[in-house]
Motif scaffolding. Structure first.
Motif, PDB file in Angstrom:
ATOM      1  N   ARG A 130      -3.484  -3.883  10.752  1.00  0.00           N
ATOM      2  CA  ARG A 130      -3.830  -2.693   9.959  1.00  0.00           C
ATOM      3  C   ARG A 130      -4.680  -1.732  10.767  1.00  0.00           C
ATOM      4  NH1 ARG A 130      -7.310  -3.525   4.615  1.00  0.00           N
ATOM      5  NH2 ARG A 130      -7.576  -5.381   5.831  1.00  0.00           N
ATOM      6  N   LEU A 175       0.831   6.298   1.679  1.00  0.00           N
ATOM      7  CA  LEU A 175       0.131   6.471   2.952  1.00  0.00           C
ATOM      8  C   LEU A 175       0.419   7.824   3.603  1.00  0.00           C
ATOM      9  CD1 LEU A 175       0.558   2.922   4.415  1.00  0.00           C
ATOM     10  CD2 LEU A 175      -1.566   3.986   3.698  1.00  0.00           C
ATOM     11  N   ARG A 223      -8.122  -0.435  -2.801  1.00  0.00           N
ATOM     12  CA  ARG A 223      -7.310  -1.654  -2.781  1.00  0.00           C
ATOM     13  C   ARG A 223      -8.049  -2.848  -3.371  1.00  0.00           C
ATOM     14  NH1 ARG A 223      -1.840  -2.657  -1.571  1.00  0.00           N
ATOM     15  NH2 ARG A 223      -1.738  -4.681  -0.601  1.00  0.00           N
ATOM     16  N   ALA A 234       3.435  -4.927   2.985  1.00  0.00           N
ATOM     17  CA  ALA A 234       2.248  -5.689   2.581  1.00  0.00           C
ATOM     18  C   ALA A 234       1.803  -6.688   3.649  1.00  0.00           C
ATOM     19  CB  ALA A 234       2.513  -6.416   1.272  1.00  0.00           C
ATOM     20  N   MET A 241       0.865  -1.182   0.000  1.00  0.00           N
ATOM     21  CA  MET A 241       0.000   0.000   0.000  1.00  0.00           C
ATOM     22  C   MET A 241       0.892   1.219   0.000  1.00  0.00           C
ATOM     23  SD  MET A 241      -3.148   0.815   0.084  1.00  0.00           S
ATOM     24  CE  MET A 241      -3.569   2.486  -0.250  1.00  0.00           C
ATOM     25  N   LEU A 288       2.297   0.580   7.364  1.00  0.00           N
ATOM     26  CA  LEU A 288       1.394  -0.224   6.540  1.00  0.00           C
ATOM     27  C   LEU A 288       1.852  -0.322   5.098  1.00  0.00           C
ATOM     28  CD1 LEU A 288      -2.039   0.919   7.985  1.00  0.00           C
ATOM     29  CD2 LEU A 288      -0.917  -1.286   8.273  1.00  0.00           C
ATOM     30  N   SER A 297       1.143   4.438  11.341  1.00  0.00           N
ATOM     31  CA  SER A 297       0.352   3.938  10.216  1.00  0.00           C
ATOM     32  C   SER A 297       1.177   3.888   8.932  1.00  0.00           C
ATOM     33  CB  SER A 297      -0.899   4.793  10.013  1.00  0.00           C
ATOM     34  OG  SER A 297      -0.546   6.091   9.564  1.00  0.00           O
ATOM     35  N   TYR A 344       1.871  -6.281   6.859  1.00  0.00           N
ATOM     36  CA  TYR A 344       1.077  -5.543   7.850  1.00  0.00           C
ATOM     37  C   TYR A 344      -0.286  -5.160   7.278  1.00  0.00           C
ATOM     38  CZ  TYR A 344       5.380  -4.931  10.548  1.00  0.00           C
ATOM     39  OH  TYR A 344       6.526  -5.127  11.261  1.00  0.00           O
ATOM     40  N   TRP A 345      -0.306  -4.721   6.024  1.00  0.00           N
ATOM     41  CA  TRP A 345      -1.562  -4.285   5.414  1.00  0.00           C
ATOM     42  C   TRP A 345      -2.536  -5.454   5.274  1.00  0.00           C
ATOM     43  CZ3 TRP A 345      -4.001   0.110   4.496  1.00  0.00           C
ATOM     44  CH2 TRP A 345      -5.133   0.074   3.679  1.00  0.00           C
ATOM     45  N   ASN A 346      -2.057  -6.633   4.971  1.00  0.00           N
ATOM     46  CA  ASN A 346      -2.923  -7.786   4.745  1.00  0.00           C
ATOM     47  C   ASN A 346      -3.472  -8.388   6.035  1.00  0.00           C
ATOM     48  OD1 ASN A 346      -2.615  -7.576   1.971  1.00  0.00           O
ATOM     49  ND2 ASN A 346      -0.785  -8.852   1.981  1.00  0.00           N
ATOM     50  N   TYR A 399      -9.380   5.832   5.461  1.00  0.00           N
ATOM     51  CA  TYR A 399      -9.214   4.374   5.541  1.00  0.00           C
ATOM     52  C   TYR A 399     -10.192   3.694   4.588  1.00  0.00           C
ATOM     53  CZ  TYR A 399      -9.291  -0.374   7.339  1.00  0.00           C
ATOM     54  OH  TYR A 399      -9.239  -1.736   7.447  1.00  0.00           O
ATOM     55  N   TYR A 414      -3.435   1.903  12.084  1.00  0.00           N
ATOM     56  CA  TYR A 414      -4.139   3.034  11.469  1.00  0.00           C
ATOM     57  C   TYR A 414      -4.857   3.899  12.503  1.00  0.00           C
ATOM     58  CZ  TYR A 414      -5.821   5.255   7.214  1.00  0.00           C
ATOM     59  OH  TYR A 414      -6.032   6.131   6.196  1.00  0.00           O
TER      60      TYR A 414
END
Length: 127
Positions: free
Chosen positions: A76, A4, A126, A67, A1, A64, A61, A69-71, A119, A80
């Motif tokens: 997340r 950010l 995404r 990937a 991502m 993130l 945040s 952490y984002w998944n 968010y 965030y």
């Protein structure tokens, strides 16, 4: 991502503007009939500093970008939203005058709402 930092900075700017407006309205309602033009610069300065604090607390945040952490949904959400949530919890636990506590909570809630919009846009983008 990727990207950010830009939404975080935009959230900061929108939050400052909305918090100043909401706090000015709150102060005008709380101080009925009193000229508060002398207090406006102090309100602006205070809200700016509160938003800077929340902004700094929201910097994790940026992790993130990773990937992994984002998944992970829990990580997340924690990265965030943890900064503004901790700010609100801290404002609730400090022994502040009711008027100050209201402004702190108002600022924290506005920041969370603005961050929630960004968010939602990030998650929607995404998919």
């Amino acid at each position: 991502m990727k990207g950010l930092a830009r939404p975080l900075f935009k959230a900061f700017i929108f939050s400052v503007i909305l918090s100043i407006a909401a706090s000015s309205i709150y102060y005008a309602v709380a101080q009925k009939g009193i000229d508060y033009t002398h207090a406006l610069p102090q309100i602006f300065e205070g809200i700016l500093f509160l938003n800077i604090i929340i902004f700094i607390m929201s910097l994790p945040s940026l992790f993130l970008v990773n990937a992994a952490y984002w998944n992970n949904l829990i990580v997340r959400l924690l990265l965030y939203f943890a900064g503004p949530v901790v700010f609100i919890i801290t404002a609730l636990t400090f022994k502040l005058p009711p008027a100050d506590k209201a402004v702190y909570l108002l600022t924290g809630v506005i920041f969370i709402v603005v961050r929630a919009v960004f968010y939602y846009l990030a998650v929607k983008k995404r998919k």
